[in-house]
Enzyme design. Structure first.
Site, PDB file in Angstrom:
ATOM      1  N   ASN A  10       0.846  -1.301   0.012  1.00 52.58           N
ATOM      2  CA  ASN A  10       0.198  -0.207   0.059  1.00 52.58           C
ATOM      3  C   ASN A  10       1.043   1.136   0.707  1.00 52.58           C
ATOM      4  O   ASN A  10       1.634   1.803   1.065  1.00 52.58           O
ATOM      5  CB  ASN A  10      -0.434  -0.143   0.908  1.00 52.58           C
ATOM      6  CG  ASN A  10      -2.143   1.235   1.432  1.00 52.58           C
ATOM      7  OD1 ASN A  10      -2.107   2.269   0.257  1.00 52.58           O
ATOM      8  ND2 ASN A  10      -2.554   2.003   2.342  1.00 52.58           N
ATOM      9  N   LYS A  12       0.147   4.398  -0.682  1.00 50.03           N
ATOM     10  CA  LYS A  12      -0.756   5.403   0.310  1.00 50.03           C
ATOM     11  C   LYS A  12       0.150   6.238  -1.011  1.00 50.03           C
ATOM     12  O   LYS A  12      -0.276   6.407  -1.546  1.00 50.03           O
ATOM     13  CB  LYS A  12       0.202   5.874   1.869  1.00 50.03           C
ATOM     14  CG  LYS A  12      -0.246   4.770   2.718  1.00 50.03           C
ATOM     15  CD  LYS A  12      -0.313   4.802   3.929  1.00 50.03           C
ATOM     16  CE  LYS A  12      -0.673   2.994   4.765  1.00 50.03           C
ATOM     17  NZ  LYS A  12      -0.256   3.283   6.213  1.00 50.03           N
ATOM     18  N   HIS A  96      -9.893   0.675   4.497  1.00 50.65           N
ATOM     19  CA  HIS A  96      -8.020   1.643   5.235  1.00 50.65           C
ATOM     20  C   HIS A  96      -8.644   2.637   6.635  1.00 50.65           C
ATOM     21  O   HIS A  96      -9.442   3.511   6.007  1.00 50.65           O
ATOM     22  CB  HIS A  96      -6.776   2.420   4.052  1.00 50.65           C
ATOM     23  CG  HIS A  96      -5.951   2.151   4.742  1.00 50.65           C
ATOM     24  ND1 HIS A  96      -5.774   3.082   6.095  1.00 50.65           N
ATOM     25  CD2 HIS A  96      -5.088   0.959   5.276  1.00 50.65           C
ATOM     26  CE1 HIS A  96      -4.235   3.226   6.126  1.00 50.65           C
ATOM     27  NE2 HIS A  96      -3.807   1.019   5.834  1.00 50.65           N
ATOM     28  N   GLU A  98      -7.404   5.018   7.837  1.00 48.32           N
ATOM     29  CA  GLU A  98      -6.388   6.506   7.696  1.00 48.32           C
ATOM     30  C   GLU A  98      -8.069   6.777   6.978  1.00 48.32           C
ATOM     31  O   GLU A  98      -8.168   8.073   6.543  1.00 48.32           O
ATOM     32  CB  GLU A  98      -5.388   6.381   6.902  1.00 48.32           C
ATOM     33  CG  GLU A  98      -3.889   6.555   7.587  1.00 48.32           C
ATOM     34  CD  GLU A  98      -2.726   5.686   6.523  1.00 48.32           C
ATOM     35  OE1 GLU A  98      -3.074   5.726   5.481  1.00 48.32           O
ATOM     36  OE2 GLU A  98      -2.052   4.887   7.678  1.00 48.32           O
ATOM     37  N   GLU A 168      -6.187  -4.813  10.080  1.00 47.13           N
ATOM     38  CA  GLU A 168      -4.303  -3.536  10.809  1.00 47.13           C
ATOM     39  C   GLU A 168      -4.762  -3.017  12.178  1.00 47.13           C
ATOM     40  O   GLU A 168      -6.178  -2.136  11.854  1.00 47.13           O
ATOM     41  CB  GLU A 168      -4.933  -2.790   9.410  1.00 47.13           C
ATOM     42  CG  GLU A 168      -4.268  -3.307   7.914  1.00 47.13           C
ATOM     43  CD  GLU A 168      -3.736  -2.179   7.434  1.00 47.13           C
ATOM     44  OE1 GLU A 168      -2.826  -2.579   6.660  1.00 47.13           O
ATOM     45  OE2 GLU A 168      -4.348  -1.616   6.797  1.00 47.13           O
ATOM     46  N   GLY A 174       2.102   2.396  10.619  1.00 45.68           N
ATOM     47  CA  GLY A 174       3.336   3.601  10.364  1.00 45.68           C
ATOM     48  C   GLY A 174       3.507   3.708  12.000  1.00 45.68           C
ATOM     49  O   GLY A 174       4.191   4.892  11.500  1.00 45.68           O
ATOM     50  N   SER A 214       2.964  -1.979  10.271  1.00 50.91           N
ATOM     51  CA  SER A 214       4.981  -1.950  10.940  1.00 50.91           C
ATOM     52  C   SER A 214       5.407  -3.837  10.378  1.00 50.91           C
ATOM     53  O   SER A 214       6.430  -4.035  11.154  1.00 50.91           O
ATOM     54  CB  SER A 214       4.452  -1.152  12.584  1.00 50.91           C
ATOM     55  OG  SER A 214       4.367  -0.096  12.265  1.00 50.91           O
TER      56      SER A 214
END
Ligand code: PGA
Length: 254
Positions: A10, A12, A96, A98, A168, A174, A214
């Site tokens: 991904n 991003k 996702h 985010e 996730e 991250g 991560s």
């Protein structure tokens, strides 16, 4: 049950169209003949076409990071499933964290996208996972159950075969804080149990459940050895050829 491992990158909001091609070529040079693992690259919309061209004739697949649920119309700034299909996209990341956080996506809107993706022969990678506050208050499994059940509402057993789930934990994305293998395996096993209730054991045994948050070459071998972890959704470590190649090799070694 043997499930082929899947490693998805991904990217991003990183890489221009030309930077994406440079990375893709490096990946192809190392992984072009890797068929024991499914590898999916998910560049931003603007790099889909150039990366897709670079991937032509190779086993690596192309994924998008989002899409709109409607076919077409007055939705400024949005991209439809059909547009993605036109660029030979095969997978799409949906829900996702985010996007749930910064774009106010809800289980209901994500579900609409999942259904639209499936209707257009795109394989959804449905992301689910709890925040740190939710984990600390003991709500992890309830949150994951809600994300899975609502995200998959209306998905038929035939369609479920094309779905991929990514667990996730938001607190691990991250941050460098990876879930322990035991923490991840617990949730993955829980998701598979849930899928068994919803779709029956034979189908639930086939669905791939990826871990994301991560994941790095250093922690991947242990995570990928867990019985219900079928691959990874990789953010940071997907932006450099070396670490992404190592991750694919770690999956191939399982
Ligand atoms: P990360 O991102 O590997 O950088 O934690 C994973 C993701 O958000 O999909």
């Amino acid at each position: 049950m043997h499930r082929k491992k899947l490693i998805a990158g991904n990217w991003k909001m990183n890489k221009t169209a030309s930077d994406g091609v440079v990375l893709t070529r490096e990946l192809i040079a190392a992984l072009g003949r890797e068929t024991s693992v499914d590898v999916v690259l998910c560049p931003p919309f603007t790099a889909l076409e150039s990366v897709g061209r670079a991937l032509e004739g190779h086993a690596l697949k192309l994924g998008a990071q989002n899409m709109h649920a409607e076919k077409s119309g007055a939705f400024t700034g949005e991209i439809s499933a059909e547009m993605l299909r036109g660029l030979f996209v095969t997978h799409v990341i949906l829900g996702h964290s985010e996007r749930r956080t910064y774009n106010a996506e809800t289980d209901a809107s994500i579900n609409q996208k999942v259904l639209a993706a499936l209707a257009h022969q795109l394989k959804p990678i449905l992301c689910v996972g709890e925040t740190l506050a939710e984990r600390e208050s003991g709500a992890t499994l309830a949150v994951v159950q809600r994300h899975v059940e609502r995200g998959l509402q209306g998905v038929t057993p035939e369609q479920m075969g094309a779905c991929i789930i990514a667990y996730e934990p938001v607190w691990a994305i991250g941050t460098g804080k990876v879930a322990t293998t035991a923490q991840a395996q617990e949730v993955h096993a829980f998701i598979r149990e849930l899928l068994t209730k919803l779709y029956g054991a034979p189908l639930a045994q086939k669905v791939r459940i990826l871990y994301g948050g991560s994941m790095k070459p250093a922690n991947a071998p242990e995570l990928l050895a867990a019985p219900d972890i079928d691959g990874g959704l990789i953010g940071g470590a997907a932006l450099e050829a070396k670490s992404f190649i190592e991750l694919v090799r770690a999956a191939a070694a399982r």
